[in-house]
Design a protein around this motif. Structure first.
Motif, PDB file in Angstrom:
ATOM      1  N   HIS A 194       0.804  -1.357   0.019  1.00  0.00           N
ATOM      2  CA  HIS A 194       0.206   0.129   0.412  1.00  0.00           C
ATOM      3  C   HIS A 194       1.254   1.521   0.078  1.00  0.00           C
ATOM      4  N   ARG A 195       0.511   2.673  -0.845  1.00  0.00           N
ATOM      5  CA  ARG A 195       1.145   3.371  -0.679  1.00  0.00           C
ATOM      6  C   ARG A 195       0.997   4.310   0.364  1.00  0.00           C
ATOM      7  N   THR A 196       1.626   4.494   1.146  1.00  0.00           N
ATOM      8  CA  THR A 196       1.347   5.937   1.981  1.00  0.00           C
ATOM      9  C   THR A 196       2.231   7.983   2.118  1.00  0.00           C
ATOM     10  N   ASP A 197       1.380   8.452   2.316  1.00  0.00           N
ATOM     11  CA  ASP A 197       2.030   9.862   1.975  1.00  0.00           C
ATOM     12  C   ASP A 197       2.960   9.690   1.860  1.00  0.00           C
ATOM     13  N   THR A 198       3.704   9.218   3.592  1.00  0.00           N
ATOM     14  CA  THR A 198       5.408   9.221   3.802  1.00  0.00           C
ATOM     15  C   THR A 198       6.268   7.745   2.853  1.00  0.00           C
ATOM     16  N   GLY A 199       5.340   6.901   2.407  1.00  0.00           N
ATOM     17  CA  GLY A 199       6.499   5.717   1.491  1.00  0.00           C
ATOM     18  C   GLY A 199       5.549   5.201   1.541  1.00  0.00           C
ATOM     19  N   VAL A 200       5.644   3.456   2.048  1.00  0.00           N
ATOM     20  CA  VAL A 200       5.099   2.848   1.666  1.00  0.00           C
ATOM     21  C   VAL A 200       4.709   1.876   2.852  1.00  0.00           C
ATOM     22  N   ALA A 201       3.969   1.047   2.564  1.00  0.00           N
ATOM     23  CA  ALA A 201       3.244   0.033   3.759  1.00  0.00           C
ATOM     24  C   ALA A 201       2.852  -1.372   3.872  1.00  0.00           C
ATOM     25  N   VAL A 202       3.525  -2.726   4.381  1.00  0.00           N
ATOM     26  CA  VAL A 202       2.896  -3.957   3.311  1.00  0.00           C
ATOM     27  C   VAL A 202       1.744  -3.992   5.206  1.00  0.00           C
ATOM     28  N   GLY A 203       0.651  -4.381   4.521  1.00  0.00           N
ATOM     29  CA  GLY A 203      -0.200  -4.748   4.931  1.00  0.00           C
ATOM     30  C   GLY A 203      -0.803  -6.346   5.056  1.00  0.00           C
ATOM     31  N   PHE A 204      -1.415  -6.937   6.828  1.00  0.00           N
ATOM     32  CA  PHE A 204      -1.284  -8.472   6.476  1.00  0.00           C
ATOM     33  C   PHE A 204      -2.719  -8.990   6.530  1.00  0.00           C
ATOM     34  N   ALA A 205      -2.866  -9.721   6.189  1.00  0.00           N
ATOM     35  CA  ALA A 205      -4.122 -10.637   5.975  1.00  0.00           C
ATOM     36  C   ALA A 205      -4.444 -11.390   7.500  1.00  0.00           C
ATOM     37  N   GLU A 206      -5.282 -11.920   7.782  1.00  0.00           N
ATOM     38  CA  GLU A 206      -6.172 -12.683   9.148  1.00  0.00           C
ATOM     39  C   GLU A 206      -5.457 -14.401   8.496  1.00  0.00           C
ATOM     40  N   VAL A 207      -4.239 -14.577   8.976  1.00  0.00           N
ATOM     41  CA  VAL A 207      -3.777 -16.293   8.821  1.00  0.00           C
ATOM     42  C   VAL A 207      -3.268 -16.933  10.089  1.00  0.00           C
ATOM     43  N   ARG A 208      -4.360 -17.933  10.724  1.00  0.00           N
ATOM     44  CA  ARG A 208      -3.971 -18.945  11.707  1.00  0.00           C
ATOM     45  C   ARG A 208      -3.635 -19.736  11.276  1.00  0.00           C
ATOM     46  N   GLU A 209      -2.042 -20.403  10.890  1.00  0.00           N
ATOM     47  CA  GLU A 209      -1.643 -21.278  10.316  1.00  0.00           C
ATOM     48  C   GLU A 209      -0.959 -21.966  10.972  1.00  0.00           C
ATOM     49  N   ILE A 210      -1.452 -22.625  12.350  1.00  0.00           N
ATOM     50  CA  ILE A 210      -0.277 -23.357  13.114  1.00  0.00           C
ATOM     51  C   ILE A 210       0.718 -23.873  13.081  1.00  0.00           C
ATOM     52  N   TRP A 211       1.922 -23.646  13.045  1.00  0.00           N
ATOM     53  CA  TRP A 211       2.927 -24.763  12.979  1.00  0.00           C
ATOM     54  C   TRP A 211       3.722 -24.651  11.666  1.00  0.00           C
ATOM     55  N   TYR A 213       2.680 -19.672  10.167  1.00  0.00           N
ATOM     56  CA  TYR A 213       2.738 -19.116   9.938  1.00  0.00           C
ATOM     57  C   TYR A 213       1.349 -17.464  10.610  1.00  0.00           C
ATOM     58  N   PHE A 214       1.303 -16.725  11.496  1.00  0.00           N
ATOM     59  CA  PHE A 214      -0.067 -15.916  11.929  1.00  0.00           C
ATOM     60  C   PHE A 214       0.591 -15.164  11.977  1.00  0.00           C
ATOM     61  N   SER A 215      -0.511 -13.899  11.489  1.00  0.00           N
ATOM     62  CA  SER A 215      -0.411 -12.398  11.131  1.00  0.00           C
ATOM     63  C   SER A 215      -2.329 -12.233  11.604  1.00  0.00           C
ATOM     64  N   SER A 216      -2.530 -11.337  11.721  1.00  0.00           N
ATOM     65  CA  SER A 216      -3.057 -10.293  11.678  1.00  0.00           C
ATOM     66  C   SER A 216      -3.853  -9.054  10.456  1.00  0.00           C
ATOM     67  N   THR A 217      -4.873  -9.214  10.965  1.00  0.00           N
ATOM     68  CA  THR A 217      -5.219  -7.474   9.856  1.00  0.00           C
ATOM     69  C   THR A 217      -4.676  -5.832  10.921  1.00  0.00           C
ATOM     70  N   GLU A 218      -3.775  -6.160  12.042  1.00  0.00           N
ATOM     71  CA  GLU A 218      -3.608  -4.696  12.170  1.00  0.00           C
ATOM     72  C   GLU A 218      -1.779  -4.832  12.551  1.00  0.00           C
ATOM     73  N   THR A 219      -1.298  -6.278  11.475  1.00  0.00           N
ATOM     74  CA  THR A 219      -0.036  -6.472  11.696  1.00  0.00           C
ATOM     75  C   THR A 219       0.100  -5.657  10.067  1.00  0.00           C
TER      76      THR A 219
END
Length: 708
Positions: A194-211, A213-219
């Motif tokens: 995602h572009r931002t006004d000051t650079g660039v960002a990476v957002g993440f989806a909600e993933v709960r793959e035990i053993w 990968y874990f991420s949330s929409t707040e990551t």
């Protein structure tokens, strides 16, 4: 060691005249600038997921950050001007976000031709303690970059463009990067640009793959620039361009600063935004703080270390700091993970690992060492027990690694007392003493089957301990020596139920372990010292009296034919399952008599027993179950080697202790080169085994090279 870095004055010019230190003012003691590339941090990933279980690229992190970086090699021309990665920890597991997410690109505005960093035949691409450095001379322009950490969530890069030619140059500056994606869903679609006004960002989806990968929409991973920029995103790639054209007259220069922040929650991101703003406003101040902190680390760590061992000591410090993780998820305090390079050891803390880590870290950062100890006591149960390991996610959160089926050997009081010796923080002793006592007493409530004051390894009452096989497995884990021959079921190991007024409180196996009771003896002696320091003489008297009784028991019931062994709980006689390195623990803790210590020394110095090429294997070479590559059945573990060598020193066998130390350091592959310190080593060949960049190995090595 051949260095590949800028001359001192040129390096100082990169960070600006305010931070340049005159040669006459530089301290005579070695500092970070004297230790370029003591650990090889070069490499570029080819896939988002590190291959197999071990990441072959060693990385650098600091301040407890959950993202780390490496350096491209000179031949990685497409990544020069960027720092490899980052490697980010998806709550518990390491993943590569990019080959080099933020690559600086400089173009001649008049011709439109990019300055190709690969054209520099002798670039600087170096790792120093506390920072990563790159510098290139291309077409009359010097392009230099330095990466450091400002906080436990933010790294920052300071770049400098210097016109070394004779004419004014107009330059267009931009940054580029491309995501690395996994090839399987749902992980494949987890990150998004995602572009931002000051650079660039990476957002993440909600993933709960035990053993996996874990991420949330707040990551979120975000790059923010100090100067006005404009970003365009095209699928998995982006380009950020500096709004202004940089005009450089001959001899002039232009600095550029950006931050790279990785956060797990919106609250973290909101809190970190204030830090990011300060870093962008005052990058020199934060660079100076980082450099001063690392200068202090090196000065403290190298105390009493001979010149030839200093690079190894610094490599140990770097390993411990890179494995430092700050509070996140269920982890409440700063702690040290076993290895950021091994998938299963990246996002959690183990108890006896932490005790050893704290003792090593106390030599250069006592404040962090205190937190490393307390990071496990944050999870002390009401009955006093400390879990084996804790992670970002507990079982209720869907995590699979959290383990309360067993604890680990009792070294906590040793760790607390060692930390106290380096900072004299009496409040720390007061805070820890009742917790240590509760943990110590738990052993006798839950692991002393016959009530004779001598404990056994065992297991907790836990859904995972639902069979005898599971209990024996947990007991072996509890010893820390997972598959050691003395825990083999076919050798007569069985399960005993421990009850209190008819209520099941835990399990023991049917042998009283020599290392466990030697550790408990030492814990009693140290708790007595802490009690004396806290003006509790009654406690001290009781603890010393009980310790004396354990010492007599171990000498009488766990020693035969010149060596120490576990004892059968019924016959109270040694169990013969071959010699193991646990038989040296009574020397380290002072349990052995002088005569017994001399006999154990002879075994440790015997080439047919423990004096292998890399000395002090976990199973003696004449043990029928000896295997040089099978985890705890032969490989050399450096913590156990440290205990054995320390035991020799304790009984006055200094020449032998120094000899084994020299052979261990010299013959373990990669130890004195720029290769990572490993989990363990083949005793016959010196081959590095299992996890690289292993923390307790680094802690043990730091203590050994300090002569402790």
């Amino acid at each position: 060691m051949k260095r590949r870095h800028l001359p001192a004055l040129a390096a100082a010019a990169l960070i600006g005249p305010a931070l340049a230190v005159p040669a006459t003012a530089r301290p005579s003691r070695p500092g970070p600038d004297d230790f370029a590339n003591v650990l090889d941090l070069h490499g570029v990933p080819t896939a988002a997921k590190p291959p197999d279980d071990n990441n072959p690229i060693s990385v650098f992190a600091d301040r407890g950050a959950w993202h780390a970086y490496a350096l491209p090699t000179a031949s990685d021309t497409d990544e020069l001007g960027g720092f490899t990665g980052p490697l980010y920890i998806a709550q518990e597991y390491p993943w590569w976000l990019s080959r080099a997410f933020t690559r600086l690109r400089v173009t001649d505005a008049a011709t439109g031709e990019a300055l190709n960093l690969g054209d520099d035949a002798k670039p600087t691409v170096d790792a120093y303690p506390g920072r990563l450095v790159q510098s290139f001379d291309v077409d009359g322009v010097r392009i230099s970059l330095e990466l450091r950490y400002a906080s436990n969530r933010t790294a920052f890069v300071r770049a400098m463009l210097t016109n070394r030619g004779g004419k004014t140059r107009d330059l267009t500056v931009s940054w580029t990067g491309t995501l690395l994606r996994h090839d399987e869903e749902p992980i494949k679609s987890a990150p998004s640009l995602h572009r931002t006004d000051t650079g660039v960002a990476v957002g993440f989806a909600e993933v709960r793959e035990i053993w996996d990968y874990f991420s949330s929409t707040e990551t979120r991973f975000e790059v923010r620039h100090a100067d006005p920029v404009n970003t365009t995103v095209d699928g998995d790639a982006y380009v950020t361009t500096l709004d202004e054209t940089v005009r450089l007259r001959p001899g002039s220069r232009r600095s550029l600063t950006w931050t790279e922040t990785y956060t797990f929650t919106s609250a973290e991101r909101d809190t970190e935004s204030a830090t990011v703003a300060k870093v962008l406003d005052h990058p020199g101040r934060y660079a100076e703080r980082a450099d001063n902190r690392w200068r202090d680390y090196i000065s403290r760590a190298l105390d009493e270390v001979t010149a030839d061992r200093r690079p190894l000591a610094v490599k140990s410090v770097q390993t411990l700091v890179t494995n430092w993780r700050s509070p996140a998820g269920r982890l409440k305090s700063d702690g040290i993970t076993p290895s950021i390079s091994y998938i299963w050891f990246t996002g959690g803390l183990w108890s006896w690992d932490s005790w050893k880590h704290a003792v090593g870290v106390a030599r250069f950062d006592p404040k962090l060492a205190r937190s490393v100890v307390e990071s496990m006591f944050d999870h002390q149960r009401a009955d006093g027990m400390i879990p084996d390991c804790v992670f970002y996610n507990n079982i209720a959160d869907g995590g699979g690694n959290w383990n309360e089926r067993n604890t680990k050997p009792p070294l906590a009081a040793w760790a607390v007392w060692q930390v106290y010796q380096h900072d004299r923080d009496r409040d720390f002793l007061r805070r820890m003493y009742p917790k240590l006592v509760a943990y110590h007493e738990w052993w006798y409530a839950a692991r002393d089957h016959d009530g004779n004051g001598i404990a056994e390894y065992g297991a907790t009452v836990d859904p995972g301990n639902d069979t005898d096989e599971a209990v024996i497995e947990a007991a072996a884990w509890e010893s820390g020596m997972d598959n050691a021959p003395r825990f083999d079921v076919d050798k007569g190991v069985s399960v005993l139920r421990n009850e209190d007024d008819g209520e099941l409180v835990g399990y023991s196996i049917n042998q009283e372990s020599v290392d466990l009771n030697a550790y408990l003896y030492q814990e009693k002696r140290i708790l007595a010292d802490i009690a004396e320091a806290l003006h509790r003489p009654g406690d001290a008297d009781t603890l010393n009296r009980d310790a004396k009784r354990i010492r007599g028991y171990v000498r009488e019931h766990m020693y035969t034919d010149g060596f120490f062994y576990d004892a059968d709980i019924d016959t109270k006689t040694p169990v013969h399952r071959g010699k193991g390195i646990e038989g040296a623990i009574p020397l380290w803790t002072g349990v052995a008599s002088k005569t017994q210590a001399a006999s154990v020394r002879d075994a440790l110095m015997d080439p047919d027993m423990f004096r292998t090429k890399v000395p002090l294997p976990t199973a003696s070479r004449d043990n029928p179950d000896f295997s040089p590559t099978e985890y705890w059945r032969g490989p050399v573990w450096l913590d156990q080697a440290y205990f054995a060598i320390g035991g020799l020193h304790r009984y006055g066998f200094h020449a032998q202790a120094r000899q084994l130390t020299d052979e261990l350091i010299t013959n373990a592959d990669g130890m004195v080169s720029d290769q990572p310190i490993h989990e363990n080593y083949n005793p016959l060949t010196g081959e590095r085994l299992n996890a690289p960049n292993f923390s307790w190995s680094a802690a043990a090595i730091l203590l050994l090279v300090r002569g402790e």
